[in-house]
Structure formats: structure tokens, C-alpha cells
Design an enzyme around this catalytic site. Structure first.
Site, PDB file in Angstrom:
ATOM      1  N   LYS A  44       0.816  -1.211   0.000  1.00 59.50           N
ATOM      2  CA  LYS A  44       0.000   0.000   0.000  1.00 59.50           C
ATOM      3  C   LYS A  44       0.854   1.268   0.000  1.00 59.50           C
ATOM      4  CE  LYS A  44      -4.293  -2.035   1.521  1.00 59.50           C
ATOM      5  NZ  LYS A  44      -5.408  -2.064   2.493  1.00 59.50           N
ATOM      6  N   ARG A  96      -3.610 -10.289   4.618  1.00 65.78           N
ATOM      7  CA  ARG A  96      -3.942 -10.357   3.190  1.00 65.78           C
ATOM      8  C   ARG A  96      -2.752  -9.777   2.425  1.00 65.78           C
ATOM      9  NH1 ARG A  96      -6.105  -7.112  -0.875  1.00 65.78           N
ATOM     10  NH2 ARG A  96      -7.616  -8.134  -2.267  1.00 65.78           N
TER      11      ARG A  96
END
Length: 265
Positions: free
Chosen positions: A203, A242
Site C-alpha cells: 500500500k 492479506r
């Protein structure tokens, strides 16, 4: 949880697995690397992403789920739409991962309750095109906990009371500093009484941390930093992480478990 983006506009892999054959092959590779669950998604949630039509999302994910389920691969579907969740479960998905926490589709909670499958409820405030306009918090940790608690109550009112995991929504309506604050206080989320999923993989806040004179570190070059956050999440008691790069995070989880005094030779 290994990530399989069946999208042409993913921030992390640029549509590398946008067709069924390549997506299925990639998912099998993730399982071989240690994924316990493969998360198949047909809608990009990168900042600014536009939503696909429901038929397009269905066409992306259902064939992949059918092929993987036929091989006995445990599959979750990453969707904000009740219609897609229902079709995915019919195709063999064993879990629904909803990044909107039921806010994007008011039918989601009742649908998942009827389908009787586990559900991941993420903290969410708005769709990708505007989510970074909603980053105002009095206290990001306490506010996210409170908003998740309200969504859990809404789920219960809709009859969804079992097998719910929560996700603090790293990167969704959060600034870089807010993401780090949530990571520093993951233990606080255990007070909600549900398993915790943490999704930091590749991210933007990691790219900003690793930036140099050329700019932010590219998504595909953020895996080592992701593995560091996996270690932190595992030590903090996360149920699941995840990730895109499964092998390194699977190794990190084993190290964290051994460090904490878990099973060993």
C-alpha cells in the site's frame, strides 16, 4: 490470504492476472507458497478507481472461483456487492471479504447471513473515487473501533451474527500517519471480540516510507516492507494477513509464532 486481482487496473500488479487462465495459475502458485485462502476480486479499490458494472465484475470472478473450487482451493471473494457475493458462493467461494463493511450494498448483511458463510467486515467510509476526502478523525484508533462496532451491530440486526472477522481498513479513508497509528494499536481491535484481518500489502503508505529522490517506492518493490508489517500484525495477534507475496509473509508468521513461544521442534 493470497491476493488474486482479476482486474485491469490494480495498483499492485497492473492487470497482470486479468484473464481467467492467468488468474487461476497465479492462485495455484500462491497456494503452493503457503496461502491458506485465495482472495479473488474483480473490482479495484485503489484510490480514485471507478467501479465496474456488476455484470463485468461477475464475469471476472466467477470463472476463476469455479476453477479453483473444483481443485479444492479455499477461496474468498473480494466484493462489495451482495449479488456478486451470492454468485461467488454458488461458484464455490467459502468466505465473503467486503471492504465496505456492508455500507456499499444494504443487502449484503442479510445475503451473507442467508448464505451462512464467514464474512470479513472492513472499516470503510466512501468509495475509492472520494475515500481520501474522508480522513477526519478525533482519534483514529478509537473512531475506527467505534465505527466497526456500529457495523457489527448493524450486521446483527440483519441476522448476521456468526463467523465475522474485522479489518481496520488500512489505506481506506486514512492518511499515512493514521495508517501507522492503527498498526501501532492493533491490539485495541481485539476488544471487539472478533478475529482480526490486517491488509497492508504494497500500500501507498509503505511506498511513501521508502521514497527516495526518484519518488515513492513502486508497488512491486514494497514486499519486504509488507513482510515487516506482517510480522508486526502476527505478533499483535492478527488472525489473518492479506498479501500479494505469500511466501515471505508465511515465513514471517512462522517466525512470529516461534518468537511468541508457539509450536516448535
Amino acid at each position: 490470504m493470497g491476493v488474486v486481482n482479476v482486474t485491469p487496473d490494480s495498483f499492485s500488479d497492473g492487470g497482470r492476472y486479468a484473464d481467467t487462465e492467468r488468474a487461476v495459475a497465479h492462485a495455484r502458485q500462491l497456494v503452493a507458497q503457503g496461502a491458506d485462502l485465495v482472495d479473488v476480486g474483480g473490482e479495484s479499490t485503489r484510490p480514485g478507481a471507478r467501479r465496474p458494472a456488476v455484470d463485468e465484475e461477475l464475469a471476472r470472478v466467477v470463472p476463476v472461483i469455479e476453477a479453483l473450487a473444483a481443485d479444492g482451493v479455499p477461496v474468498s471473494v473480494d466484493t462489495m456487492r451482495a449479488e456478486v457475493a451470492e454468485a461467488a458462493v454458488a461458484a464455490g467461494a467459502a468466505l465473503v471479504n467486503d471492504v465496505s463493511g456492508g455500507l456499499a450494498d444494504e443487502a449484503m448483511f442479510a445475503t451473507v447471513a442467508r448464505l451462512d458463510v464467514p464474512y470479513v467486515l472492513m472499516h470503510w467510509r466512501a468509495h475509492s473515487v472520494e475515500m481520501q476526502q474522508h480522513t477526519t478523525y478525533a482519534d483514529v484508533v478509537e473512531d475506527v473501533v467505534a465505527e466497526l462496532a456500529e457495523r457489527l451491530r448493524a450486521a446483527a440486526r440483519a441476522g448476521l451474527t456468526h463467523s465475522i472477522a474485522i479489518d481496520p481498513g488500512i489505506g481506506f479513508s486514512k492518511t499515512t500517519s493514521q495508517n501507522w497509528e492503527l498498526l501501532r494499536h492493533l491490539e485495541r481491535f481485539h476488544d471487539l471480540g472478533h478475529p482480526l484481518l490486517v491488509a497492508t500489502s504494497r500500500k501507498r503508505f509503505l511506498g511513501e516510507l521508502l521514497a527516495d529522490e526518484a519518488g515513492d517506492r513502486a508497488p512491486l518493490e514494497r514486499d519486504a516492507a509488507t513482510t515487516a508489517t506482517t510480522t508486526l500484525a502476527a505478533v499483535a495477534g492478527a488472525w489473518c494477513v492479506r498479501v500479494h507475496d505469500v511466501r515471505s509473509s508465511a515465513d514471517a508468521v512462522r517466525v512470529a509464532a516461534r518468537f511468541a513461544g508457539g509450536p516448535h521442534d
